[in-house]
Design a protein around this motif. Sequence first.
Motif, short mmCIF file in Angstrom:
data_model
loop_
_atom_site.label_atom_id
_atom_site.label_comp_id
_atom_site.label_asym_id
_atom_site.label_seq_id
_atom_site.Cartn_x
_atom_site.Cartn_y
_atom_site.Cartn_z
N UNK A 70 0.81 -1.22 0.00
CA UNK A 70 0.00 0.00 0.00
C UNK A 70 0.84 1.27 0.00
N UNK A 71 1.88 1.32 0.80
CA UNK A 71 2.71 2.53 0.87
C UNK A 71 3.35 2.84 -0.48
N UNK A 72 3.73 1.80 -1.19
CA UNK A 72 4.30 1.99 -2.53
C UNK A 72 3.27 2.63 -3.45
N UNK A 73 2.03 2.16 -3.37
CA UNK A 73 0.97 2.72 -4.21
C UNK A 73 0.69 4.18 -3.84
N UNK A 74 0.75 4.49 -2.55
CA UNK A 74 0.40 5.84 -2.10
C UNK A 74 1.52 6.85 -2.29
N UNK A 75 2.72 6.39 -2.51
CA UNK A 75 3.87 7.30 -2.59
C UNK A 75 3.68 8.32 -3.72
N UNK A 76 3.64 9.58 -3.33
CA UNK A 76 3.52 10.67 -4.30
C UNK A 76 2.13 10.88 -4.85
N UNK A 77 1.13 10.15 -4.36
CA UNK A 77 -0.23 10.28 -4.90
C UNK A 77 -0.86 11.60 -4.49
N UNK A 78 -1.51 12.26 -5.44
CA UNK A 78 -2.21 13.52 -5.15
C UNK A 78 -3.63 13.24 -4.65
N UNK A 79 -4.20 12.14 -5.13
CA UNK A 79 -5.55 11.73 -4.71
C UNK A 79 -5.52 10.26 -4.33
N UNK A 80 -6.23 9.95 -3.25
CA UNK A 80 -6.34 8.57 -2.80
C UNK A 80 -7.82 8.25 -2.68
N UNK A 81 -8.26 7.20 -3.34
CA UNK A 81 -9.66 6.78 -3.32
C UNK A 81 -9.74 5.44 -2.60
N UNK A 82 -10.63 5.34 -1.62
CA UNK A 82 -10.80 4.09 -0.88
C UNK A 82 -12.17 3.49 -1.15
N UNK A 83 -12.17 2.21 -1.53
CA UNK A 83 -13.43 1.47 -1.68
C UNK A 83 -13.27 0.07 -1.08
N UNK A 84 -12.73 0.04 0.15
CA UNK A 84 -12.40 -1.23 0.79
C UNK A 84 -13.60 -1.83 1.51
N UNK A 85 -13.58 -3.15 1.68
CA UNK A 85 -14.53 -3.85 2.54
C UNK A 85 -13.71 -4.70 3.51
#
Length: 488
Positions: A70-85
């Motif tokens: 997850x941290x790799x995916x979030x690195x430098x992201x301007x927007x984060x969208x969550x649709x977790x269950x």
Amino acid sequence: MSFKIAIIGAGSVGFTKKLFTDILCVPEFQDIEFALTDISEHNLGMIKAILDRIVESNRLPTKVTATTNRREALEGARYIISCVRVGGLEAYADDIRIPLKYGIDQCVGDTICAGGILYGQRNIPVILDFCKDIREVAATGAKFLNYANPMAMNTWAAIEYGKVDTVGLCHGVQHGAAQIAEVLGAKSPRELDYVCSGINHQTWFIELKLNGRQIGKDELVAAFEAHPVYSKQEKLRIDVLKRFGVYSTESNGHLSEYLPWYRKRPDEITRWIDMSDWIHGETGGYLRYSTETRNWFETEYPQFLEAASKPIDPSKRSNEHASHILEALETNRVYRGHFNVRNNGVITNLPQDAIIESPGFVDRFGINMAAGITLPEACAATCMASINVQRMSVHAAISGDIDLLKLAVLHDPLVGAVSTPEEVWQMVDEMVVAEAAWLPQYAHAVPAAKERLSKAHVKTREWAGAARRNVRSIEELRAEKAALKQAG
């Protein structure tokens, strides 16, 4: 433009595909990066293959990556969208099954009520982990767009405890507006102008105009009662409209479990719901639907992958808020929508700390809410009952205080209408023990809960609910789909 969007819970394949294609309908966004992350490598592989096919077929420069880190995916992201269950369908089944033993019959169980409260307990620790990563590795000022339920609790935790710029997003308002436009005979939902405000899943159309003409309660009631479909599917919503004077955004089944009056006795449940589709009040309806959808997708995956070869059609861009918010923030093309944010005086007769859902406008300066809205007193009263439950639930999830959790469940409107305090105390013990794998904050409380359950004296029953349907097989789903196609 070039920036990065991270999608957490991207293994929700159908929804991720919709968000992806919506965003790529914005011409300026074709050169961006999507970073997909999920705990399921299997699901990640499926969705990445679908999105890669879309990119390839449309000859786009869009970059798609996928990782379980997850941290790799979030690195430098301007927007984060969550649709977790969190807990998947396994934990969700307990959200429905265990309360039924105590007479609590839920249609969805993902917002409040016993199931929604426990769902929040599973989600909030994970949401706070997301926020920690966002603060540490995402782009400065990154915005967190939360689609995951329980919407208000998750958003509350992210803002108050996660300290991240967060907005909660839902499509209930759009769906309700489309219904109202249809019953009033509008040629397009765009002919309807409205103010809709409240809290998520209890939002109220407090002002309605059709082509500039004010629509009152009596006209709206008559229009719904005359509709050949909604008059049968939305009986409970119509009854609330008659009594409150305003229409609720939420489906018949959802609304039924936020109020103490319609699902308290089995014979009453069958009186107010409709079994033509799960969303109209079926016992455990969304659990059945979700199970069938997962099985269907796994089996029919090659067809989904083939469909991804079609060109993106901007005219089919959905009314999900995410793409429109991003477009407004990045291009300054103003977007009006309904957003879940901290109240801070937007709704005058709800608490300041509550997460409300209300109209706002988005441009390059951010999300700007229309302030000074006052709800009708009955609407505010039902919202307040839920807000008090949500606040206790969030604080219990943060502190791991099982006694506060029990008090939150006890004060839930439907639970309180059905169950005694003794039953609630035992039910919560049972749910915490059953879902312990996803409730790290209650690890210290599980041994004592197990001990109490070993001496439990409150009687329970194995009950499927007042209006339960069995999960359909793939063969049954195929047959129904073929029949509908032939009939159409």
